[in-house]
Enzyme design. Structure first.
Site, PDB file in Angstrom:
ATOM      1  N   GLY A  84       0.842  -1.211   0.000  1.00 37.12           N
ATOM      2  CA  GLY A  84       0.000   0.000   0.000  1.00 37.12           C
ATOM      3  C   GLY A  84       0.871   1.252   0.000  1.00 37.12           C
ATOM      4  O   GLY A  84       1.894   1.306   0.682  1.00 37.12           O
TER       5      GLY A  84
ATOM      6  N   ARG B 254       1.106  -5.419  -5.294  1.00 39.41           N
ATOM      7  CA  ARG B 254       1.246  -6.580  -4.407  1.00 39.41           C
ATOM      8  C   ARG B 254       1.416  -7.754  -5.359  1.00 39.41           C
ATOM      9  O   ARG B 254       0.508  -8.040  -6.133  1.00 39.41           O
ATOM     10  CB  ARG B 254       0.028  -6.718  -3.505  1.00 39.41           C
ATOM     11  CG  ARG B 254      -0.072  -5.574  -2.486  1.00 39.41           C
ATOM     12  CD  ARG B 254      -1.306  -5.665  -1.604  1.00 39.41           C
ATOM     13  NE  ARG B 254      -1.251  -4.685  -0.527  1.00 39.41           N
ATOM     14  CZ  ARG B 254      -2.166  -3.737  -0.322  1.00 39.41           C
ATOM     15  NH1 ARG B 254      -3.217  -3.642  -1.085  1.00 39.41           N
ATOM     16  NH2 ARG B 254      -2.042  -2.893   0.683  1.00 39.41           N
ATOM     17  N   SER B 255       2.592  -8.408  -5.350  1.00 38.00           N
ATOM     18  CA  SER B 255       2.913  -9.374  -6.403  1.00 38.00           C
ATOM     19  C   SER B 255       2.814 -10.824  -5.947  1.00 38.00           C
ATOM     20  O   SER B 255       3.480 -11.219  -4.994  1.00 38.00           O
ATOM     21  CB  SER B 255       4.335  -9.106  -6.911  1.00 38.00           C
ATOM     22  OG  SER B 255       4.728 -10.086  -7.826  1.00 38.00           O
TER      23      SER B 255
ATOM     24  N   GLY C 119       6.034  -3.135   3.723  1.00 39.05           N
ATOM     25  CA  GLY C 119       5.828  -3.828   4.986  1.00 39.05           C
ATOM     26  C   GLY C 119       6.595  -5.137   5.027  1.00 39.05           C
ATOM     27  O   GLY C 119       7.433  -5.408   4.153  1.00 39.05           O
ATOM     28  N   ASP C 120       6.274  -5.975   6.017  1.00 34.27           N
ATOM     29  CA  ASP C 120       7.108  -7.171   6.198  1.00 34.27           C
ATOM     30  C   ASP C 120       6.989  -8.172   5.046  1.00 34.27           C
ATOM     31  O   ASP C 120       7.936  -8.900   4.762  1.00 34.27           O
ATOM     32  CB  ASP C 120       6.914  -7.812   7.566  1.00 34.27           C
ATOM     33  CG  ASP C 120       5.480  -8.129   7.875  1.00 34.27           C
ATOM     34  OD1 ASP C 120       4.612  -7.863   7.032  1.00 34.27           O
ATOM     35  OD2 ASP C 120       5.226  -8.668   8.971  1.00 34.27           O
TER      36      ASP C 120
ATOM     37  N   SER D 199       6.920  -7.394   1.897  1.00 34.06           N
ATOM     38  CA  SER D 199       7.880  -6.917   0.890  1.00 34.06           C
ATOM     39  C   SER D 199       9.309  -7.253   1.313  1.00 34.06           C
ATOM     40  O   SER D 199      10.133  -7.650   0.486  1.00 34.06           O
ATOM     41  CB  SER D 199       7.759  -5.401   0.716  1.00 34.06           C
ATOM     42  OG  SER D 199       6.414  -5.032   0.540  1.00 34.06           O
TER      43      SER D 199
ATOM     44  N   THR E 218       3.950   2.233   5.990  1.00 34.30           N
ATOM     45  CA  THR E 218       2.518   1.883   5.967  1.00 34.30           C
ATOM     46  C   THR E 218       1.782   2.770   6.953  1.00 34.30           C
ATOM     47  O   THR E 218       2.275   2.995   8.074  1.00 34.30           O
ATOM     48  CB  THR E 218       2.250   0.411   6.334  1.00 34.30           C
ATOM     49  OG1 THR E 218       0.848   0.267   6.607  1.00 34.30           O
ATOM     50  CG2 THR E 218       3.011  -0.060   7.573  1.00 34.30           C
TER      51      THR E 218
ATOM     52  N   ASP F 216      -0.587   1.968   8.610  1.00 34.20           N
ATOM     53  CA  ASP F 216      -1.108   1.150   9.715  1.00 34.20           C
ATOM     54  C   ASP F 216      -0.208   1.198  10.962  1.00 34.20           C
ATOM     55  O   ASP F 216      -0.654   0.884  12.059  1.00 34.20           O
ATOM     56  CB  ASP F 216      -1.269  -0.309   9.268  1.00 34.20           C
ATOM     57  CG  ASP F 216      -2.197  -0.446   8.071  1.00 34.20           C
ATOM     58  OD1 ASP F 216      -2.964   0.495   7.801  1.00 34.20           O
ATOM     59  OD2 ASP F 216      -2.148  -1.500   7.402  1.00 34.20           O
TER      60      ASP F 216
ATOM     61  N   ASP G 186       2.094  -0.878  11.875  1.00 32.53           N
ATOM     62  CA  ASP G 186       1.970  -2.201  12.505  1.00 32.53           C
ATOM     63  C   ASP G 186       3.198  -3.076  12.250  1.00 32.53           C
ATOM     64  O   ASP G 186       3.105  -4.305  12.286  1.00 32.53           O
ATOM     65  CB  ASP G 186       0.702  -2.903  11.973  1.00 32.53           C
ATOM     66  CG  ASP G 186       0.749  -3.126  10.471  1.00 32.53           C
ATOM     67  OD1 ASP G 186       1.654  -2.600   9.802  1.00 32.53           O
ATOM     68  OD2 ASP G 186      -0.129  -3.845   9.955  1.00 32.53           O
TER      69      ASP G 186
ATOM     70  N   ARG H 187     -25.598  15.522  17.251  1.00 30.77           N
ATOM     71  CA  ARG H 187     -25.624  14.130  16.784  1.00 30.77           C
ATOM     72  C   ARG H 187     -24.430  13.342  17.311  1.00 30.77           C
ATOM     73  O   ARG H 187     -23.436  13.916  17.766  1.00 30.77           O
ATOM     74  CB  ARG H 187     -25.526  14.119  15.253  1.00 30.77           C
ATOM     75  CG  ARG H 187     -26.836  14.390  14.566  1.00 30.77           C
ATOM     76  CD  ARG H 187     -26.642  14.443  13.077  1.00 30.77           C
ATOM     77  NE  ARG H 187     -27.911  14.481  12.400  1.00 30.77           N
ATOM     78  CZ  ARG H 187     -28.093  14.940  11.181  1.00 30.77           C
ATOM     79  NH1 ARG H 187     -27.068  15.415  10.488  1.00 30.77           N
ATOM     80  NH2 ARG H 187     -29.275  14.924  10.619  1.00 30.77           N
TER      81      ARG H 187
ATOM     82  N   GLY I 166      -6.256   0.789   9.086  1.00 29.74           N
ATOM     83  CA  GLY I 166      -5.272   0.244  10.022  1.00 29.74           C
ATOM     84  C   GLY I 166      -5.187  -1.272   9.967  1.00 29.74           C
ATOM     85  O   GLY I 166      -4.443  -1.874  10.730  1.00 29.74           O
ATOM     86  N   ARG I 167      -5.975  -1.867   9.114  1.00 28.01           N
ATOM     87  CA  ARG I 167      -6.044  -3.338   9.008  1.00 28.01           C
ATOM     88  C   ARG I 167      -6.338  -3.926  10.382  1.00 28.01           C
ATOM     89  O   ARG I 167      -7.346  -3.553  10.963  1.00 28.01           O
ATOM     90  CB  ARG I 167      -4.729  -3.878   8.437  1.00 28.01           C
ATOM     91  CG  ARG I 167      -4.930  -4.985   7.420  1.00 28.01           C
ATOM     92  CD  ARG I 167      -3.614  -5.443   6.873  1.00 28.01           C
ATOM     93  NE  ARG I 167      -3.209  -4.693   5.709  1.00 28.01           N
ATOM     94  CZ  ARG I 167      -3.627  -4.922   4.470  1.00 28.01           C
ATOM     95  NH1 ARG I 167      -4.459  -5.904   4.229  1.00 28.01           N
ATOM     96  NH2 ARG I 167      -3.197  -4.197   3.473  1.00 28.01           N
TER      97      ARG I 167
ATOM     98  N   ALA J 230     -12.042  12.576  21.101  1.00 29.97           N
ATOM     99  CA  ALA J 230     -13.220  11.717  20.892  1.00 29.97           C
ATOM    100  C   ALA J 230     -13.727  11.171  22.222  1.00 29.97           C
ATOM    101  O   ALA J 230     -13.004  11.139  23.221  1.00 29.97           O
ATOM    102  CB  ALA J 230     -12.862  10.578  19.945  1.00 29.97           C
TER     103      ALA J 230
ATOM    104  N   GLN K 292      -7.522   8.654   3.711  1.00 26.89           N
ATOM    105  CA  GLN K 292      -6.503   8.638   4.768  1.00 26.89           C
ATOM    106  C   GLN K 292      -5.104   8.358   4.234  1.00 26.89           C
ATOM    107  O   GLN K 292      -4.112   8.635   4.888  1.00 26.89           O
ATOM    108  CB  GLN K 292      -6.793   7.512   5.776  1.00 26.89           C
ATOM    109  CG  GLN K 292      -8.042   7.697   6.559  1.00 26.89           C
ATOM    110  CD  GLN K 292      -8.532   6.392   7.160  1.00 26.89           C
ATOM    111  OE1 GLN K 292      -8.173   6.054   8.276  1.00 26.89           O
ATOM    112  NE2 GLN K 292      -9.341   5.652   6.431  1.00 26.89           N
ATOM    113  N   ARG K 293      -5.022   7.739   3.055  1.00 27.04           N
ATOM    114  CA  ARG K 293      -3.704   7.350   2.527  1.00 27.04           C
ATOM    115  C   ARG K 293      -3.090   8.420   1.642  1.00 27.04           C
ATOM    116  O   ARG K 293      -1.909   8.344   1.295  1.00 27.04           O
ATOM    117  CB  ARG K 293      -3.843   6.043   1.730  1.00 27.04           C
ATOM    118  CG  ARG K 293      -3.641   4.868   2.590  1.00 27.04           C
ATOM    119  CD  ARG K 293      -3.136   3.607   2.004  1.00 27.04           C
ATOM    120  NE  ARG K 293      -3.247   3.326   0.631  1.00 27.04           N
ATOM    121  CZ  ARG K 293      -3.695   2.174   0.138  1.00 27.04           C
ATOM    122  NH1 ARG K 293      -4.115   1.226   0.969  1.00 27.04           N
ATOM    123  NH2 ARG K 293      -3.705   1.941  -1.142  1.00 27.04           N
TER     124      ARG K 293
HETATM  125  O1  F6P Z   1      -2.147  -1.411   4.712  1.00 25.57           O
HETATM  126  C1  F6P Z   1      -2.617  -0.138   4.377  1.00 25.57           C
HETATM  127  C2  F6P Z   1      -4.097  -0.171   4.137  1.00 25.57           C
HETATM  128  O2  F6P Z   1      -4.499   1.140   3.782  1.00 25.57           O
HETATM  129  C3  F6P Z   1      -4.956  -0.698   5.300  1.00 25.57           C
HETATM  130  O3  F6P Z   1      -5.120   0.253   6.317  1.00 25.57           O
HETATM  131  C4  F6P Z   1      -6.208  -1.078   4.597  1.00 25.57           C
HETATM  132  O4  F6P Z   1      -6.900  -2.092   5.288  1.00 25.57           O
HETATM  133  C5  F6P Z   1      -5.703  -1.597   3.269  1.00 25.57           C
HETATM  134  O5  F6P Z   1      -4.416  -1.028   3.076  1.00 25.57           O
HETATM  135  C6  F6P Z   1      -6.566  -1.260   2.094  1.00 25.57           C
HETATM  136  O6  F6P Z   1      -6.037  -1.915   0.996  1.00 25.57           O
HETATM  137  P1  F6P Z   1      -6.462  -1.590  -0.507  1.00 25.57           P
HETATM  138  O7  F6P Z   1      -5.842  -0.277  -0.862  1.00 25.57           O
HETATM  139  O8  F6P Z   1      -5.915  -2.734  -1.266  1.00 25.57           O
HETATM  140  O9  F6P Z   1      -7.978  -1.499  -0.525  1.00 25.57           O
END
Ligand code: F6P
Length: 319
Positions: A11, A72-73, A102-103, A105, A126, A128, A130, A163, A171-172, A187, A251-252
């Site tokens: 990602g 992602r290969s 990430g790990d 890769s 990433t 995430d 993580d 509301r 964040g997976r 929050a 978010q990305r």
């Molecule tokens: O690992 C990064 C991430 O954005 C996660 O937070 C999310 O679950 C996933 O990738 C989404 O993946 P894709 O872009 O393949 O939908």
């Protein structure tokens, strides 16, 4: 002249472009010939490799995502395709690799090293956050700020109508993004995979608030899969007019923050240095306020644990 190729994988994350730029600059300054690989491991297999020029990297500092693109290969699991990738590198005289991701890769390039002895350096990237062994992964700060901007906007409208809003973050399986943004946005509720939640105590805590007529903001990590359930619960149990916002891929994206540009530059220059010093297959890390590197075994297959202070603060929002 030694050839070094830089690539991004998995990602995308803000900070990848500044890291490519820094690695290219630093490698050139050290007398190496830098290359970039497009489309991650897929591009390595297909030979999408180009010599990196300053022109190519000049706008990279402020651009989000990855201009080298990513993938992602599945093919890279196959030795025949790894051999194809190796032949492309050999033809260009590339004998070192830097990979951001990430790990999965990192593991892929470790298999590649075992086959063809091409050393690599890994940079954790990433949103995430993580990856075990490092407190920080590229892209996290930009994602956190993006999420905070969204929650602040949501609070404006939530307040106006008294509301409740449930905001789902990415964040997976990791709740880091949700916990940190719940804390920083003020929050009322935070639900993450790492912490058992107790809606009965949440209800007691929020009852007083409801009587005073305020809004309620709940931040939920996607890994819990409870966003819809919590939305219904706030409607039915708390009697609040409730909306759900799934933030998704926004978010990305976005221009990397100062922190991500700085971390990217420091991770990337250290990755080049590690390879120059013959420290093969190391993962760049940031721990307890210092940059360093660690072995692949300390990262791959290990579980990332969120900082205890952040867990404690989030626990107060989960019950
Ligand atoms: O690992 C990064 C991430 O954005 C996660 O937070 C999310 O679950 C996933 O990738 C989404 O993946 P894709 O872009 O393949 O939908």
């Amino acid at each position: 002249m030694s050839g070094i190729a830089i690539m991004t994988s998995g990602g995308d994350a803000a900070g990848m472009n500044p890291a490519v730029r820094a690695a290219v600059e630093h490698a050139s300054n050290l007398g190496m010939k830098p290359y970039v690989v497009y489309d991650g491991l897929e591009g390595l297999i297909d030979g999408k490799i180009q010599e990196a020029t300053r022109e190519l990297t000049q706008d990279m500092m402020f651009r989000g995502g990855t201009l080298l693109r990513s993938s992602r290969s599945k093919r890279f699991f196959d030795h025949a395709f790894r051999k194809q990738a190796y032949d492309h590198l050999k033809a260009k005289g590339i004998n070192k690799l830097i990979i951001m991701g990430g790990d999965g890769s990192f593991r892929a390039l470790n298999d590649f090293f075992n086959d063809f002895q091409v050393p690599f350096a890994g940079i954790p990237a990433t949103i995430d956050n993580d990856i075990a062994g490092t407190d920080y992964c590229l892209g996290v700060d930009t994602a956190q700020n993006m999420i905070l901007n969204c929650i602040d906007s949501i609070r404006d409208t939530a307040q106006s109508h008294q509301r409740a809003f449930v905001v789902e973050t990415m964040g997976r399986d990791c709740g880091y993004l949700a916990m940190t943004t719940a804390i920083c946005s003020g929050a009322d509720i935070c639900i993450v995979p790492e912490i058992p939640y107790d809606l009965e105590s949440v209800s007691k805590r929020l009852s007083a608030r409801k009587q005073q007529g305020g809004c309620v903001i709940a931040v939920v990590a996607e890994g819990t899969k409870v966003a819809q359930y919590l939305t219904r619960w706030l409607e039915e149990r708390m009697g609040m007019d409730t909306r759900l916002t799934v933030l998704g891929h926004l978010q990305r994206g976005g221009s990397p923050t100062a922190r991500d540009r700085m971390m990217a530059t420091r991770f990337a220059t250290r990755a080049v240095d590690a390879l120059c010093e013959g420290r093969n297959n190391q993962i760049m890390v940031y721990r307890d306020g210092s940059h360093g590197h660690t072995s692949l075994d300390a990262v791959v297959g290990q579980k990332y644990s969120v900082n205890q202070d952040i867990l404690a603060l989030s626990r107060e929002l989960s019950c």
